[in-house]
Design a protein around this motif. Structure first.
Motif: not given
Length: 701
Positions: A499-505
């Motif tokens: 939930q910190q956007g690491i997957g999207s990064l």
């Protein structure tokens, strides 16, 4: 074999029984030599033998891929013929059936040559069997290294003397059951919990690795409950699986198969479910709704859907029965705690693989501090090669541990797939040199012209190539087999920093760097369509192009396929595919639309419906004359007959059948029953014949 050796051999086997240990002997040489030595070593030593793989003509054996039928049983000797293929699931499961004092004989090529052996199991990791012929096996290379590093493994190479037999532990291992039939304090605690939960009608889950006595405890609990006058039923994925439970129940315990339970719905106060992870999650949930259940299972993946039981079923059981209990056993009951075989198998198959905790995990009370730490310790990305995994065991354990968190159907074969399957790419996100996210991609397509036509017409279904095959055959996208896809099989972020956007990064990094690494038209994905996952992929600019109408047997979700275009050709064709998908979805919603699909439709970002008459015409023609799928083709067929008249007259019954079956969402078996036909096949055959009236037959000019 010399009499002196046989005497020493039998003495050594007795010592193993005394210590409660199990051992592995590797017979490395030609297959005929290894089989001959195995027969000599097990001759007259045990009546309980399991031989997996090819054996001599007069010796009973079980095919490697039938290993599940041996689960729930016990053996003193296990012969695993790896010349028939080193199937990791079979290897892991079979070793768990070996009792204290048991011996595993592993038959294999000379160890130095084994990684280059044409292992039949490699055919499971390639699209076409001939691709496996020239592959070497990093998985087997690692496997051999692990064997050679273990002092408890006895390796007998052909043309060498039999090695010295290592002395087992001098400590005596005694199995003594108490008055309740339990072997240790953990079992006593578990039995007491089972009885309390059953009497209070509280569901319970009993988990453990193999050999801890789960099945025997089910039998002991059943006896107590039956004696108390309760109606108890036992179920399992097959009739052989609950052998130990039935053996340990002194009262008459009725076994009934899961499908019979659902169909007949007999009364029971308590339902005992053995090998629960091998039963599909939706079926388990239905049983849990109808009965008070005690579930017993391992959570390692070779039991069928092991992680699905943990990651999918148990959270849903929370919603169904919030007060359910869980007990875990870790003390071995089938062998000594000093047994050297189990830890060896765990190392060989990376059963204990776990990711490291991120060095800067999020603290809910310190968002600013966490942000500052992320800035001062930025994320880095890189491709991870097989060579890197093979030469860095800690990295392999950490990355494989992450991958097992990402999917509920991870099995021991997943490790071999990671190391041996061609056309895989592995990308990882690192935080201060610790992997915190990983993506596993596999190359699919393009298919040859002949294979593409066979797939499109429903005549061919080669292994692999999920996206191009499914988009062509089920999605009605005739050109889909002409493109190259890299499908994201798994993408996972460590739970401590989600939930910190690491997957999207990581996805963004892939979108930027994958086209520089390989020739690629699309990055694709196929997954169970939960609202959260749909939003994740859509927020990363992936577009939906196919939605399955049936639920997955484990997750209970409908599958969806989404694409992101890399090449100019892909960017041009994708809007057309989106338009056709939207048109089909609109047709289903106007027809017979399963209510479960409504939340998915409401979440999807869709293009304007835009079907192609030429594509509909092609689908209708090849449905009529070949073997295309009705449920997938109903939208195109309904549009086609709305815009075309038959070239030859239709009878009233043909018109009625045509109208009923092309309604998007109509179920052929139900229509067949309504039309008083013999069944689904008869209905489909008549429909194909009816649709042929809209086209010129080959004999016509």
């Amino acid at each position: 074999m010399a009499a002196a050796f046989l005497t020493e051999w039998h003495t050594w086997r007795q010592q193993l029984h005394h210590s409660g240990e199990r051992r592995m002997i590797v017979l490395a040489g030609s297959e005929s030599w290894a089989i001959a030595q195995a027969i000599r070593l097990i001759h007259n030593t045990s009546s309980r033998q399991l031989w997996l793989g090819q054996a001599s003509t007069n010796h009973a054996c079980l095919p490697i891929n039938k290993f599940q039928t041996a689960l729930g049983q016990e053996y003193d000797s296990l012969i695993f013929n790896a010349f028939s293929g080193l199937h990791p699931d079979a290897f892991g499961a079979a070793t768990g059936t070996l009792v204290a004092g048991g011996l595993m004989l592993l038959l294999c090529p000379p160890l130095a040559e084994w990684p280059d052996y044409a292992d039949p199991d490699l055919a499971r990791y390639v699209a076409q069997a001939e691709q496996a012929k020239d592959l070497n096996s990093p998985f087997l290379q690692r496997f051999v290294q692990q064997l050679q590093q273990d002092d408890a493994v006895i390796v007998w190479q052909q043309h060498t003397p039999f090695p010295l037999l290592p002395a087992p532990s001098a400590q005596c291992w005694l199995q003594q059951r108490d008055r309740q039939g339990c072997l240790n304090t953990q079992q006593r605690h578990a039995l007491a919990c089972m009885l309390r939960c059953a009497r209070a009608r509280i569901p319970m889950v009993l988990t453990a690795d193999r050999g801890r006595g789960k099945s025997s405890l089910l039998g002991l609990a059943a006896h107590h409950l039956l004696q108390a006058g309760l109606k108890v039923l036992l179920t399992a994925p097959n009739h052989k699986a609950p052998a130990q439970a039935l053996q340990h129940c002194a009262s008459k315990l009725q076994f009934i198969a899961p499908d019979a339970l659902l169909a007949e719905q007999p009364y029971a106060d308590i339902l005992l479910i053995d090998e629960a992870a091998a039963i599909p999650v939706p079926m388990l949930l239905t049983l849990a709704e109808r009965y008070c259940c005690i579930f017993a299972s391992t959570e390692h993946g070779y039991e069928g859907t092991g992680l699905g039981f943990q990651l999918k079923f148990q959270p849903q059981l929370d919603d169904l029965s919030p007060g359910w209990r869980k007990v875990h056993l870790n003390i071995p009951a089938r062998w000594s705690p000093n047994d050297p075989l189990e830890p060896l198998v765990f190392r060989l198959l990376a059963f204990n693989a776990e990711p490291l905790a991120p060095p800067f995990a999020t603290s809910a009370n310190s968002e600013l501090a966490d942000t500052e730490r992320m800035v001062s310790n930025p994320l880095s990305y890189r491709w991870v090669t097989r060579a890197a995994l093979l030469n860095n065991e800690p990295l392999l354990q950490q990355l494989f541990g992450l991958l097992t968190l990402a999917h509920y159907q991870t099995r021991p074969s997943g490790l071999r797939h990671l190391l041996d399957a061609p056309d895989l790419l592995l990308a990882a996100t690192f935080q201060d040199k610790v992997p915190v996210a990983v993506a596993l991609l596999t190359r699919e397509g393009p298919l040859s012209t002949a294979l593409s036509q066979g797939v499109w017409r429903g005549q061919r279904r080669p292994r692999g190539h999920l996206l191009p095959q499914s988009l062509a055959f089920h999605g009605g996208l005739a050109q889909a087999t002409q493109y190259t896809y890299y499908r994201v099989m798994r993408i996972v972020v460590h739970p401590h920093i989600q939930q910190q956007g690491i997957g999207s990064l990581l996805l963004s990094w892939l979108q930027q760097h994958l086209p520089q690494q390989v020739d690629c038209d699309f990055i694709g994905t196929s997954f169970g369509a939960s609202t959260s996952l749909l939003n994740f992929w859509q927020n990363n600019s992936f577009k939906a192009v196919r939605l399955g109408q049936s639920r997955d047997g484990v997750s209970g979700l409908h599958s969806i396929m989404m694409l992101w275009p890399c090449s100019a050709q892909a960017q041009k064709i994708l809007p057309c595919w989106q338009g056709q998908f939207s048109a089909n979805l609109q047709a289903y919603r106007q027809g017979i639309w399963p209510e479960a699909l409504n939340p998915i439709h409401q979440t999807l970002s869709l293009a304007l419906p835009n079907s192609s008459p030429q594509q509909d015409n092609l689908i209708a023609h090849d449905f009529a004359f070949y073997h295309r799928d009705l449920i997938s083709d109903q939208p195109a067929l309904s549009r086609f007959i709305a815009n075309h008249a038959p070239l030859r007259p239709l009878s009233a019954s043909q018109q009625q059948l045509l109208s009923a079956l092309v309604i998007p969402g109509a179920i052929p078996s139900l229509v067949a029953k309504q039309q008083k036909l013999l069944g689904q096949k008869a209905a489909l055959s008549q429909l194909r014949n009816t649709l042929q009236h809209f086209f010129k037959v080959p004999s016509e000019p």
